[in-house]
Design an enzyme around this catalytic site. Structure first.
Site, PDB file in Angstrom:
ATOM      1  NE  ARG A 357      35.954  11.192  42.634  1.00  0.00           N
ATOM      2  CZ  ARG A 357      36.759  10.178  42.311  1.00  0.00           C
ATOM      3  NH1 ARG A 357      36.674   9.617  41.127  1.00  0.00           N
ATOM      4  NH2 ARG A 357      37.662   9.737  43.155  1.00  0.00           N
ATOM      5  CG  HIS A 361      33.487   6.589  41.876  1.00  0.00           C
ATOM      6  ND1 HIS A 361      33.071   7.175  40.705  1.00  0.00           N
ATOM      7  CD2 HIS A 361      32.764   5.441  41.986  1.00  0.00           C
ATOM      8  CE1 HIS A 361      32.159   6.406  40.131  1.00  0.00           C
ATOM      9  NE2 HIS A 361      31.951   5.352  40.892  1.00  0.00           N
ATOM     10  CE1 TYR A 370      41.279   7.968  43.119  1.00  0.00           C
ATOM     11  CE2 TYR A 370      40.753   5.927  44.270  1.00  0.00           C
ATOM     12  CZ  TYR A 370      40.336   7.102  43.682  1.00  0.00           C
ATOM     13  OH  TYR A 370      39.009   7.413  43.636  1.00  0.00           O
TER      14      TYR A 370
END
Lengths: 469, 366
Positions: A357, A361, A370
């Site tokens: 990805r 998100h 993160y």
């Protein structure tokens, strides 16, 4: 769909050869073989290709002897499901194989065809459409994403990095195959003819949105294109897809159900229920897991300890394959084969597509908090699905730099125009607030609508002016 | 498994026989033609499914034990033999799985009738009932309707404790997109289930285990395969002029018995069998209250945010000035169902509770 140009007969012939080589992980070693040799079961029924007896395998399993009869020398036992060998050793099944399940690919990271690789040949026309739609998807994502950052949309989620899974999957399917998407597969809709204007109308929830402004951005749906309305609850689309596949099976349709989900979705109970049901019901359904490494901020190492998702198929008796999700040609070939098997043999297939990805998100997320920027950079550059496929079509003489710049220029212009039109368009009428709760509105809803209309009429200052009455 | 054991115990046990006593007192009160046939609720449900499956090849049944075992409560008896395993589907034990699959099949044009062994177990599948079934027609802007029926026993059985004895009428009735039906008699069971299966929207069909074995008179009209009851219409089971009693499912029988007792004391009670919890027939309820000026609402479920509470709100909103007494609410105790028989009885509304409430409403209590 006009774009589906493959000749089915030559494809079938090729697939028959490919089938034995492509490396689908077979469920339980020869379970069907064992079933046919049951001494107490009914006469061997085996794998039926006759659509009339699509449920024979299920019934054969049900009817096979309950209770067990030990072999004379006590080495094997008949047990529902097939014969089981005895062993004197305390032998636990290992939690993992020594080697991880290999990943099928056709093009290397530089877009070069890997020697001796097996793949389904695509025509120039299909290959160019696959590439053009991947580019379109990426441009659409970038423009919508920016529009959200500017405060013009409430929410957006990009598909960046996963364009090959989106478009190559769609290319391998037929329009009759029903799609149960998550929210990162708008490319399937794009392939099937959903226009940029239709995407924009949905994201702005205007009166032209075929979803009547009911769903948040990106939660598209089109009955006409056999693309079921996106469900925001994770993995609920999996059992729904199995149900739809069962419907196709009962109607003897030459089509399958196809559902997409992420690595995180495989942790939901619905994933496990759906796989088990699909196996038992012998439902023609393709489970496509986009293992993109991250479920929002949760890495796959915190999601599961298995070798990804592909190995879970065997536990349910489902044939499975791991594919390089950034290799459009591999995705296309694996999907052609999977679809063929699912329909011809009336069985579910699990496909784990390895990808990344590249975007956050969603617009509610900042993934640099993160994960490292280097990691994102590496996937978006070194393993870019678009540049890989582009190199291949260029090497075939099907694509040139001029075509690239023409395409990008045209799509960008179209996209910006679609955005402008969608944004300026009127919002849905008040009546759409009350329609479709039921097939026919019950009296209490008609009364509520009447009450709202009367109240707005007598207190117009208390209500926004952008609701057409 | 629990469901199966329970059914055996109940069919041969005290509950069914005690209910038979209840019913014998009721028969005379109803306006069926003399010599009318009788039918159990079980046979009514079974025949309704059978006829709808016969009429429409898209209708199929799925759930735990519905095929080979013929249903934990034998509601699907004979269907596997008649329609085969493709249309009477024995599922693995995953409520969320088979409910999601049923909803998916409905999306794709089939008409599933999904059986829960008890509605308590539907809690494991409620995501699909609410998020997948109830909201899809709206979210898809009318592109995807969900013609599905979720059915099974609901509410208190006998001696099976908290996780088998809850009424979910108020839960499901609070959700737009769902229709919620609760039959009482054999006629209700046939007419409402056939309506539910034919309906294009998702329907939650709440049966009562203790009524399955009960026989009710049934008219020739109700036995006809074309018979169907309207969704959203209540039935006035007994006319009266002094007090209105609204209730549904098994409690209709209790209310009718209470009405008999009240009649002996000169109080004429009107008993409304709701039949449909959502849509709720507010018109019939309010018309009755405007006539009697008094209301007793009865349900087995928990009192807070219950069906009774909704009916009370509707009457206060629409007929406040007609009321001559505070609305009386008789509901289950606000506790999970205890197992011990003595406490279980105390946790559920009884005929006497209804009689006393009606008398209070009529200012006749001592």
């Amino acid at each position: 769909m006009a774009q589906h140009l493959k000749s089915s007969s030559s494809k079938s012939a090729f697939l028959n050869i490919l089938k034995h080589k492509l490396g689908f992980v077979s469920p339980s070693h020869g379970a069907r073989h064992l079933r046919q040799n049951l001494p107490h079961g009914p006469p061997s029924i085996g794998v039926s290709q006759n659509p009339i007896s699509r449920l024979c395998n299920t019934m054969a399993e049900k009817l096979s002897g309950i209770g067990f009869h030990e072999d004379v020398n006590n080495q094997v036992m008949d047990f529902p499901g097939g014969r089981i060998a005895f062993t004197p050793e305390i032998q636990f099944i290992s939690e993992s194989n020594k080697e991880r399940v290999p990943c099928y690919r056709v093009l290397d990271d530089n877009g070069q065809l890997i020697t001796n690789s097996q793949f389904v040949q695509v025509s120039e026309e299909v290959a160019v459409k696959i590439y053009s739609d991947m580019v379109t998807l990426q441009i659409m994502d970038n423009i919508f994403y920016e529009a959200q950052r500017q405060g013009r949309l409430s929410f957006y989620a990009t598909t960046i990095g996963e364009e090959a899974i989106n478009i190559a999957s769609a290319a391998a399917l037929t329009p009759e195959d029903v799609i149960f998407p998550q929210y990162r597969e708008p490319g399937v809709l794009l392939w099937r003819g959903f226009t940029l204007q239709e995407f924009a109308n949905q994201c702005f929830g205007n009166k032209s949105d075929n979803g009547k402004g009911r769903q948040m951005p990106v939660h598209y749906g089109s009955n006409k294109l056999n693309y079921f309305t996106v469900s925001a609850t994770i993995a609920t689309q999996l059992p729904n897809a199995v149900g739809a596949a069962y419907s196709l099976k009962m109607d003897r349709k030459d089509a399958c159900a196809v559902t997409f989900f992420g690595d995180g979705g495989s942790s939901e109970g619905d994933f496990h229920g759906a796989l088990n049901f699909a196996a038992v019901m012998e439902a023609p359904v393709l489970f496509i897991c986009r293992n993109n490494g991250w479920a929002i901020s949760t890495p796959t190492s915190d999601q599961f300890r298995s070798d990804g998702v592909v190995v879970k198929g065997r536990a349910y008796g489902i044939r499975s394959i791991r594919v390089d999700g950034n290799d459009a040609l591999a995705m296309y070939s694996a999907l052609c084969e999977a679809r063929e098997m699912a329909i011809r043999e009336q069985r579910p297939i699990l496909i784990e597509a390895l990808t990344y990805r590249v975007g956050h998100h969603s617009t509610s997320d900042d993934s640099t908090r993160y994960r490292s920027a280097d990691e994102i950079e590496w996937w978006s550059k070194a393993r870019n699905p678009l540049s890989r496929f582009r190199t291949w079509i260029e090497s075939n003489g099907w694509w040139r730099d001029e075509a690239e710049s023409d395409l990008r220029c045209r799509i960008k212009k179209e996209m910006l125009e679609a955005l402008r039109v969608a944004e300026k368009s009127e919002k849905p009428n008040l009546k759409e607030m009350f329609s479709d709760v039921y097939d026919v509105p019950p009296s209490n809803l008609r009364e509520q609508e009447l009450l709202v209309r009367q109240t707005i009429k007598s207190h117009p200052q208390d209500y926004p002016s952008d609701v057409p009455l | 498994m629990w469901g199966i054991l329970r059914q055996r115990a109940v069919d041969g046990g005290f509950s069914a026989s005690s209910l038979r006593r209840t019913r014998s007192a009721l028969v005379s009160a109803r306006s069926y033609a003399a010599g009318a046939k009788e039918m159990t609720v079980r046979d009514a449900l079974n025949s309704a499914i059978d006829e709808e499956m016969s009429a429409d090849p898209k209708v199929f049944v799925m759930g735990e034990e519905v095929g080979q075992y013929q249903g934990a409560y034998k509601i699907t008896k004979g269907l596997l033999e008649k329609y085969g395993p493709e249309r009477v589907y024995d599922t693995p034990i995953t409520e969320a799985g088979f409910t999601g699959i049923g909803v998916g099949a409905a999306y794709a044009g089939l008409k599933p009738v999904v059986e829960f062994m008890t509605f308590n177990f539907s809690m494991q599948a409620i995501d699909h009932i609410i998020n997948s079934a109830a909201k899809s027609n709206y979210m898809s802007a009318g592109q995807i309707n969900v013609p599905i029926v979720f059915r099974g026993p609901n509410g208190a059985a006998a001696g099976v404790g908290a996780q088998h004895s809850q009424c979910y009428a108020a839960w499901y009735a609070s959700v737009p997109g769902l229709k919620v039906l609760a039959p009482y008699s054999a006629e209700d069971a046939r007419g409402l289930l056939k309506a539910a299966i034919r309906d294009p929207d998702p329907v939650v069909f709440l049966e009562n285990e203790l009524l399955y074995g009960e026989s009710f008179p049934i008219s020739e009209e109700a036995l006809d395969s074309s018979f169907c009851l309207p969704i959203g219409k209540a039935k006035i089971e007994r006319e009266g002029k002094d007090v209105t009693i609204t209730t549904f499912s098994k409690m209709v029988g209790f209310a009718l018995k209470a009405a008999e007792k009240l009649a002996e004391e000169g109080i004429s009670a009107e008993v409304i069998n709701l039949r449909s919890i959502r849509p709720l027939d507010r018109a019939t309820i309010n018309a009755s209250v405007r006539k009697t000026s008094r209301l007793v609402t009865v349900e087995e479920g928990f009192p807070q945010h219950g069906v009774c509470a909704e009916i009370c709100a509707s009457v206060v909103e629409e007929s406040f000035s007609y009321l001559d007494a505070p609305v009386e609410r008789i509901a289950g105790a606000d506790v999970p169902m205890p197992y011990a028989a003595n406490l279980e009885r105390l946790a559920l509304p009884q005929v006497e509770d209804i009689v006393r409430a009606a008398k209070r409403a009529c200012y006749r209590s001592k």
